[in-house]
Design an enzyme around this catalytic site. Structure first.
Site, PDB file in Angstrom:
ATOM      1  N   PRO A  30       0.790  -1.228   0.000  1.00 30.71           N
ATOM      2  CG  PRO A  30      -0.160  -1.134   2.113  1.00 30.71           C
ATOM      3  CD  PRO A  30       0.501  -2.077   1.162  1.00 30.71           C
ATOM      4  CG  ASN A  31      -0.244   4.297   1.273  1.00 36.90           C
ATOM      5  OD1 ASN A  31      -1.230   4.826   0.757  1.00 36.90           O
ATOM      6  ND2 ASN A  31      -0.285   3.731   2.461  1.00 36.90           N
ATOM      7  NE  ARG A  74       4.000   6.644   1.608  1.00 35.78           N
ATOM      8  CZ  ARG A  74       4.240   5.437   2.069  1.00 35.78           C
ATOM      9  NH1 ARG A  74       4.705   4.497   1.268  1.00 35.78           N
ATOM     10  NH2 ARG A  74       3.995   5.140   3.323  1.00 35.78           N
ATOM     11  CE1 TYR A  81       8.907   5.129   2.680  1.00 38.93           C
ATOM     12  CE2 TYR A  81       7.387   6.991   2.819  1.00 38.93           C
ATOM     13  CZ  TYR A  81       7.868   5.796   3.315  1.00 38.93           C
ATOM     14  OH  TYR A  81       7.322   5.264   4.460  1.00 38.93           O
ATOM     15  CG  ASN A 118       8.371  -1.825   0.525  1.00 40.36           C
ATOM     16  OD1 ASN A 118       7.776  -1.914   1.599  1.00 40.36           O
ATOM     17  ND2 ASN A 118       9.006  -0.729   0.140  1.00 40.36           N
ATOM     18  CB  ALA A 140       1.521   0.343   6.649  1.00 41.85           C
ATOM     19  CD  GLU A 149      11.005  -7.080   6.454  1.00 48.62           C
ATOM     20  OE1 GLU A 149      11.783  -7.872   7.034  1.00 48.62           O
ATOM     21  OE2 GLU A 149      10.238  -6.317   7.053  1.00 48.62           O
ATOM     22  CG  HIS A 205      11.103  -2.045   4.962  1.00 47.49           C
ATOM     23  ND1 HIS A 205       9.746  -1.991   4.778  1.00 47.49           N
ATOM     24  CD2 HIS A 205      11.364  -3.163   5.673  1.00 47.49           C
ATOM     25  CE1 HIS A 205       9.203  -3.037   5.381  1.00 47.49           C
ATOM     26  NE2 HIS A 205      10.161  -3.761   5.918  1.00 47.49           N
ATOM     27  NE  ARG A 219       9.898   6.296   8.568  1.00 48.93           N
ATOM     28  CZ  ARG A 219       8.961   6.105   7.632  1.00 48.93           C
ATOM     29  NH1 ARG A 219       9.124   5.146   6.724  1.00 48.93           N
ATOM     30  NH2 ARG A 219       7.885   6.848   7.590  1.00 48.93           N
TER      31      ARG A 219
HETATM   32  C1  DQA Z   1       8.173   1.202   3.994  1.00 43.02           C
HETATM   33  C2  DQA Z   1       8.212   1.437   5.504  1.00 43.02           C
HETATM   34  C3  DQA Z   1       6.842   1.211   6.117  1.00 43.02           C
HETATM   35  O1  DQA Z   1       6.890   1.453   7.509  1.00 43.02           O
HETATM   36  C4  DQA Z   1       5.841   2.177   5.512  1.00 43.02           C
HETATM   37  O2  DQA Z   1       4.552   1.935   6.040  1.00 43.02           O
HETATM   38  C5  DQA Z   1       5.827   2.127   4.026  1.00 43.02           C
HETATM   39  C6  DQA Z   1       7.103   2.039   3.332  1.00 43.02           C
HETATM   40  C7  DQA Z   1       9.508   1.525   3.324  1.00 43.02           C
HETATM   41  O3  DQA Z   1       9.699   1.093   2.201  1.00 43.02           O
HETATM   42  O4  DQA Z   1      10.344   2.225   3.897  1.00 43.02           O
HETATM   43  O5  DQA Z   1       4.785   2.230   3.395  1.00 43.02           O
HETATM   44  O6  DQA Z   1       7.902  -0.172   3.772  1.00 43.02           O
END
Ligand code: DQA
Length: 146
Positions: free
Chosen positions: A10-11, A18, A23, A75, A78, A99, A101, A108
Site C-alpha cells: 500500500p501507498n 509521497r 522515500y 515491500n 505498512a 523483505e 524497505h 523511525r
Molecule cells: C516502507 C516502511 C513502512 O513502515 C511504511 O509503512 C511504508 C514504506 C519503506 O519502504 O520504507 O509504506 O515499507
C-alpha cells in the site's frame, strides 16, 4: 534464468510524490527501468496493490512455481507491521521472499520497528532508498538454492 517478482504494498504506487524527504523523488517505474538495464537477462515482474488480499493472492499464485520463479522481493509497506496473514502466506510458499524497505525503518517510529514478515523471509534489506530493491534482487540471484 528464473524470474523475480517484485511486490509493492500500500501507498507505494505514490513513490516520487509521497513524502519525498523519506522515500525520494524517483518513481518505481524509473527504478524498475534501471534494474532491467543492470540485469538485462533477468526477467523481472512487478505487482503493486493497496489491498492485503490481492498481495496474498499474488504470493499464492507464484509461490509454488519453483521452476519459473527464483524469489519474491516484497515491500509490504505498512502491512509489514500488521499483517499476520501476509506472514502466513510467505510461510506457506516454497520460493524465497526478501523483505525490502526504502527507508531505514529501525530509525523511525517504534511501531515500524516490528516486522511480522521478517521471521518468515530469507532476509531483510532496509534504508538504501530504491537501491534496496537492487540489493534484494542481487541477494536472490546469489542465493545458492535458487
Ligand atoms: C516502507 C516502511 C513502512 O513502515 C511504511 O509503512 C511504508 C514504506 C519503506 O519502504 O520504507 O509504506 O515499507
Amino acid at each position: 534464468m528464473k524470474k523475480i517478482l517484485i511486490i509493492n504494498g500500500p501507498n507505494l504506487n505514490l513513490l516520487g510524490r509521497r513524502e519525498p524527504d523519506i522515500y525520494g523523488y524517483d518513481t518505481m517505474e524509473q527504478s524498475l527501468a534501471r534494474l532491467r538495464e543492470k540485469y538485462p537477462s533477468l526477467p523481472i515482474e512487478y505487482f503493486q496493490s493497496n489491498h492485503e488480499g490481492a498481495i496474498i493472492d499474488r504470493i499464492h499464485a507464484v509461490g509454488f512455481d519453483t521452476d519459473l520463479y527464483a524469489g519474491i522481493v516484497l515491500n509490504a509497506g505498512a502491512y509489514t507491521h500488521t499483517s499476520l496473514a501476509i506472514a502466513d502466506a510467505i510461510k506457506a510458499i516454497q520460493i524465497p521472499v526478501i523483505e525490502v524497505h526504502i527507508s531505514n525503518v529501525a530509525s523511525r517510529e517504534p511501531i515500524r520497528h516490528t516486522s511480522l514478515i521478517a521471521p518468515v523471509c530469507l532476509g531483510s534489506i532496509a534504508g538504501f532508498g530504491l537501491t534496496s530493491y537492487f540489493l534484494a534482487a542481487q541477494a536472490i540471484i546469489m542465493n545458492p538454492d535458487r
